[in-house]
Motif scaffolding. Structure first.
Motif, PDB file in Angstrom:
ATOM      1  N   GLN A  45     -23.470 -56.809  82.758  1.00  0.00           N
ATOM      2  CA  GLN A  45     -22.948 -56.233  83.882  1.00  0.00           C
ATOM      3  C   GLN A  45     -22.527 -57.224  84.890  1.00  0.00           C
ATOM      4  O   GLN A  45     -21.378 -57.131  85.562  1.00  0.00           O
ATOM      5  CB  GLN A  45     -24.466 -55.544  84.641  1.00  0.00           C
ATOM      6  N   THR A 147     -17.575 -49.884  86.176  1.00  0.00           N
ATOM      7  CA  THR A 147     -18.806 -49.819  86.986  1.00  0.00           C
ATOM      8  C   THR A 147     -19.527 -50.845  87.355  1.00  0.00           C
ATOM      9  O   THR A 147     -19.742 -51.614  86.317  1.00  0.00           O
ATOM     10  CB  THR A 147     -19.341 -48.293  86.700  1.00  0.00           C
ATOM     11  N   ALA A 149     -23.604 -51.263  88.581  1.00  0.00           N
ATOM     12  CA  ALA A 149     -24.824 -50.631  89.467  1.00  0.00           C
ATOM     13  C   ALA A 149     -24.453 -49.263  89.945  1.00  0.00           C
ATOM     14  O   ALA A 149     -24.982 -48.700  91.134  1.00  0.00           O
ATOM     15  CB  ALA A 149     -25.238 -51.525  90.447  1.00  0.00           C
ATOM     16  N   GLY A 150     -23.691 -48.611  89.091  1.00  0.00           N
ATOM     17  CA  GLY A 150     -23.404 -47.283  89.452  1.00  0.00           C
ATOM     18  C   GLY A 150     -22.416 -46.921  90.348  1.00  0.00           C
ATOM     19  O   GLY A 150     -21.789 -45.776  90.777  1.00  0.00           O
ATOM     20  N   GLU A 152     -18.231 -47.626  91.362  1.00  0.00           N
ATOM     21  CA  GLU A 152     -16.806 -48.086  90.690  1.00  0.00           C
ATOM     22  C   GLU A 152     -16.179 -49.310  91.277  1.00  0.00           C
ATOM     23  O   GLU A 152     -16.292 -49.420  92.577  1.00  0.00           O
ATOM     24  CB  GLU A 152     -15.866 -46.949  91.069  1.00  0.00           C
TER      25      GLU A 152
END
Length: 337
Positions: A45, A147, A149-150, A152
């Motif tokens: 991430q 993306t 952490a949810g 965009e």
């Protein structure tokens, strides 16, 4: 980061705690553009946020995870640049931000307004090594959006598909902007079969043209495409002139060395220069039995039409040559005789 992944000290799924230092930077939109409220994210991430949307907090968090502190990661960066032959760079943090943005979290001994300094040539060397050693980075840098952490997130590379300065083939690499450095961009693409790296620092007309660095990059690519071409000089499994290697104790006294893969060079269009290549055996002789496809030498290209400082490495371009066929060990009596 990719080196740590390769060595197995971390994996893409390794969790990373976000310390107060990178977390507090998320309140400054000029320093970081992704929220980090969860205070724990995976390496994958954070890598995505760093490479796609230039999230400086994510870069710092990765540095702290890998080296224990940003200071120690900077030491690793400095050592890596020296390993690549870069001796004129100044590295004071992991992000390229001006130190004044980082508050008290600056490299010991550096000034409050210091920031990283690299020449265009230096940046090109870094980009070349990254793409050569870890081409998977392009799977991230070619994304216009992703993306985190949810949410965009969007790339700042406006030459990607669907972006305002789109140019087909662009798959990286990274933008950068500070007051001192101006709008800069290291780009990469494949055009006419050539992997090309471009570097634009402090682009002209950036005050009136928000896409100035990409306009300059496109102009460079147009120039390259119009003036240079890839030429195959030796095809896979072909020999070059009399490229042979002596074989000891074999049923045959020598073996032909052939190209392991197509050997191609970049030449200036219309230069009229004949490529100069030299075959060099790996050793004075090979001992039988000798397997087919074993590397037995190199073919080196002596470029007589260099541009600017020439190649990014001091070594001349060289290509592996392998044994054309298997050579069995000679019968005992023949060896004795």
């Amino acid at each position: 980061v990719y080196e740590a992944l390769e060595q197995g000290t971390i994996s893409l799924s390794t969790p990373v705690d976000i310390s107060d230092y990178p977390y507090k930077l998320t309140t400054n939109s000029e320093a970081s553009n992704v929220p980090m409220e969860a205070r724990n994210y995976t390496v994958e991430q954070l890598l995505e946020a760093t490479m796609v949307s230039s999230a400086n907090s994510a870069a710092i968090a990765l540095a702290e995870k890998i080296a224990g502190s940003e200071k120690d990661f900077v030491d690793k960066m400095r050592a890596k640049l020296l390993e690549w032959g870069i001796q004129d760079a100044t590295i004071v943090n992991t992000t390229g931000l001006n130190n004044e943005t980082l508050g008290d979290n600056i490299y010991p001994g550096s000034k409050k307004d210091d920031e990283n300094k690299l020449s265009a040539y230096d940046v090109a060397i870094v980009a070349r090594n990254l793409i050569r050693d870890y081409p998977q980075v392009l799977e991230i840098t070619k994304k216009p959006t992703s993306t985190f952490a949810g949410l965009e997130i969007h790339s700042t590379n406006y030459m990607l598909e669907g972006m305002p300065a789109y140019r087909g083939g662009i798959d990286g690499l990274k933008t950068g902007t500070t007051d001192k450095a101006g709008a800069s961009f290291v780009g990469t693409t494949v055009e006419k079969g050539m992997r090309i790296i471009t570097v634009v620092l402090n682009a002209d007309q950036q005050d009136t043209n928000p896409y100035a660095r990409f306009t300059a990059t496109s102009a460079l690519l147009d120039y390259i495409s119009a003036n240079f071409a890839l030429k195959t000089v030796v095809q896979k499994s072909e020999a070059y002139n009399d490229s042979k290697v002596t074989v000891l104790d074999g049923k045959e006294d020598n073996v032909t060395a052939v190209a392991k893969s197509d050997i191609s060079i970049v030449q200036r269009i219309g230069s009229g220069t004949t490529p100069t290549l030299q075959f060099t055996p790996k050793s004075t002789s090979e001992m039988a039995p000798l397997e087919e496809g074993k590397v037995v030498g190199t073919l080196t290209y002596d470029d007589q039409d260099l541009v600017g400082q020439g190649y990014l490495t001091s070594d001349k371009p060289s290509f592996e040559m392998v044994s054309e066929k298997k050579v069995e060990k000679a019968f005992f009596l023949k060896v004795w005789w």
